[in-house]
Motif scaffolding. Structure first.
Motif, PDB file in Angstrom:
ATOM      1  N   ALA A  59      48.045  34.840  35.455  1.00 39.60           N
ATOM      2  CA  ALA A  59      46.624  35.193  35.379  1.00 39.60           C
ATOM      3  C   ALA A  59      46.233  36.124  36.517  1.00 39.60           C
ATOM      4  O   ALA A  59      45.447  37.068  36.304  1.00 39.60           O
ATOM      5  CB  ALA A  59      45.772  33.930  35.400  1.00 39.60           C
ATOM      6  N   LEU A  63      44.894  39.548  35.220  1.00 37.21           N
ATOM      7  CA  LEU A  63      43.442  39.658  35.320  1.00 37.21           C
ATOM      8  C   LEU A  63      42.952  40.217  36.651  1.00 37.21           C
ATOM      9  O   LEU A  63      41.799  40.608  36.760  1.00 37.21           O
ATOM     10  CB  LEU A  63      42.801  38.289  35.073  1.00 37.21           C
ATOM     11  CG  LEU A  63      43.143  37.638  33.730  1.00 37.21           C
ATOM     12  CD1 LEU A  63      42.582  36.234  33.665  1.00 37.21           C
ATOM     13  CD2 LEU A  63      42.634  38.486  32.584  1.00 37.21           C
ATOM     14  N   HIS A  65      42.267  38.748  39.554  1.00 38.72           N
ATOM     15  CA  HIS A  65      41.793  37.755  40.516  1.00 38.72           C
ATOM     16  C   HIS A  65      41.604  36.418  39.830  1.00 38.72           C
ATOM     17  O   HIS A  65      41.602  36.307  38.616  1.00 38.72           O
ATOM     18  CB  HIS A  65      40.510  38.202  41.224  1.00 38.72           C
ATOM     19  CG  HIS A  65      39.356  38.462  40.313  1.00 38.72           C
ATOM     20  ND1 HIS A  65      38.502  37.484  39.886  1.00 38.72           N
ATOM     21  CD2 HIS A  65      38.921  39.614  39.746  1.00 38.72           C
ATOM     22  CE1 HIS A  65      37.580  38.005  39.106  1.00 38.72           C
ATOM     23  NE2 HIS A  65      37.822  39.294  39.001  1.00 38.72           N
ATOM     24  N   ASP A  66      41.424  35.411  40.654  1.00 37.88           N
ATOM     25  CA  ASP A  66      41.300  34.043  40.175  1.00 37.88           C
ATOM     26  C   ASP A  66      39.855  33.766  39.768  1.00 37.88           C
ATOM     27  O   ASP A  66      38.934  34.405  40.246  1.00 37.88           O
ATOM     28  CB  ASP A  66      41.734  33.089  41.289  1.00 37.88           C
ATOM     29  CG  ASP A  66      41.774  31.646  40.854  1.00 37.88           C
ATOM     30  OD1 ASP A  66      42.060  31.398  39.674  1.00 37.88           O
ATOM     31  OD2 ASP A  66      41.532  30.776  41.698  1.00 37.88           O
ATOM     32  N   GLY A  67      39.662  32.795  38.877  1.00 37.59           N
ATOM     33  CA  GLY A  67      38.321  32.346  38.548  1.00 37.59           C
ATOM     34  C   GLY A  67      37.772  32.825  37.221  1.00 37.59           C
ATOM     35  O   GLY A  67      36.610  32.548  36.920  1.00 37.59           O
ATOM     36  N   LYS A  68      38.548  33.525  36.422  1.00 31.99           N
ATOM     37  CA  LYS A  68      38.075  33.953  35.111  1.00 31.99           C
ATOM     38  C   LYS A  68      38.403  32.887  34.072  1.00 31.99           C
ATOM     39  O   LYS A  68      39.382  32.168  34.189  1.00 31.99           O
ATOM     40  CB  LYS A  68      38.726  35.272  34.711  1.00 31.99           C
ATOM     41  CG  LYS A  68      38.234  36.442  35.527  1.00 31.99           C
ATOM     42  CD  LYS A  68      38.652  37.741  34.901  1.00 31.99           C
ATOM     43  CE  LYS A  68      38.029  38.889  35.659  1.00 31.99           C
ATOM     44  NZ  LYS A  68      38.313  40.163  35.020  1.00 31.99           N
ATOM     45  N   MET A  69      37.578  32.782  33.046  1.00 31.85           N
ATOM     46  CA  MET A  69      37.785  31.772  32.013  1.00 31.85           C
ATOM     47  C   MET A  69      39.115  31.975  31.291  1.00 31.85           C
ATOM     48  O   MET A  69      39.770  31.000  30.925  1.00 31.85           O
ATOM     49  CB  MET A  69      36.633  31.791  31.010  1.00 31.85           C
ATOM     50  CG  MET A  69      35.342  31.233  31.588  1.00 31.85           C
ATOM     51  SD  MET A  69      35.498  29.581  32.277  1.00 31.85           S
ATOM     52  CE  MET A  69      35.777  28.627  30.830  1.00 31.85           C
ATOM     53  N   ALA A  70      39.531  33.205  31.099  1.00 30.65           N
ATOM     54  CA  ALA A  70      40.825  33.457  30.466  1.00 30.65           C
ATOM     55  C   ALA A  70      41.960  32.915  31.328  1.00 30.65           C
ATOM     56  O   ALA A  70      42.968  32.426  30.812  1.00 30.65           O
ATOM     57  CB  ALA A  70      41.009  34.955  30.220  1.00 30.65           C
ATOM     58  N   GLY A  71      41.805  32.987  32.626  1.00 29.80           N
ATOM     59  CA  GLY A  71      42.808  32.438  33.531  1.00 29.80           C
ATOM     60  C   GLY A  71      42.883  30.918  33.438  1.00 29.80           C
ATOM     61  O   GLY A  71      43.963  30.336  33.473  1.00 29.80           O
ATOM     62  N   TYR A  72      41.716  30.278  33.291  1.00 30.50           N
ATOM     63  CA  TYR A  72      41.711  28.826  33.141  1.00 30.50           C
ATOM     64  C   TYR A  72      42.299  28.411  31.794  1.00 30.50           C
ATOM     65  O   TYR A  72      42.987  27.393  31.702  1.00 30.50           O
ATOM     66  CB  TYR A  72      40.300  28.271  33.301  1.00 30.50           C
ATOM     67  CG  TYR A  72      39.783  28.388  34.709  1.00 30.50           C
ATOM     68  CD1 TYR A  72      40.525  27.908  35.787  1.00 30.50           C
ATOM     69  CD2 TYR A  72      38.560  28.985  34.981  1.00 30.50           C
ATOM     70  CE1 TYR A  72      40.063  28.018  37.081  1.00 30.50           C
ATOM     71  CE2 TYR A  72      38.084  29.096  36.268  1.00 30.50           C
ATOM     72  CZ  TYR A  72      38.842  28.617  37.315  1.00 30.50           C
ATOM     73  OH  TYR A  72      38.385  28.724  38.600  1.00 30.50           O
TER      74      TYR A  72
END
Length: 91
Positions: A59, A63, A65-72
């Motif tokens: 992710a 993406l 960086h951290d913290g995007k809904m797609a990453g979760y």
């Protein structure tokens, strides 16, 4: 950033993966008792945590960086797939 700060930063980055893997391993051992009898809790947790860690790294690469809904969503998939594989195909 000091080395201790960097260590805490990395630990907090990967903590959701390992925490989710622990919760899912407990759920698997509790809900599918007969199917998961041969699997150790630590094996489920380890594979789920490793998959979640790989998903977090993917992710970050995809993406930015951290913290995007797609990453979760990728994190949930990364934790669930190894545990599903172990429960379904590795007996």
């Amino acid at each position: 950033m000091s080395p201790i700060d960097a260590l805490w930063h990395l630990a907090n980055l990967f903590a959701p993966a390992w925490g989710l893997a622990a919760l899912l391993a407990l759920a698997v051992k509790g809900l599918w008792r007969r199917e998961a009898r041969a699997l150790r809790w630590l094996k489920l947790w380890g594979w789920g945590g490793t998959g979640g860690t790989a998903a977090i790294v993917a992710a970050l690469v995809l993406l930015g960086h951290d913290g995007k809904m797609a990453g979760y969503a990728l994190l949930v998939l990364g934790v669930a797939l190894p545990q599903w594989w172990l429960l379904s195909f590795r007996r």
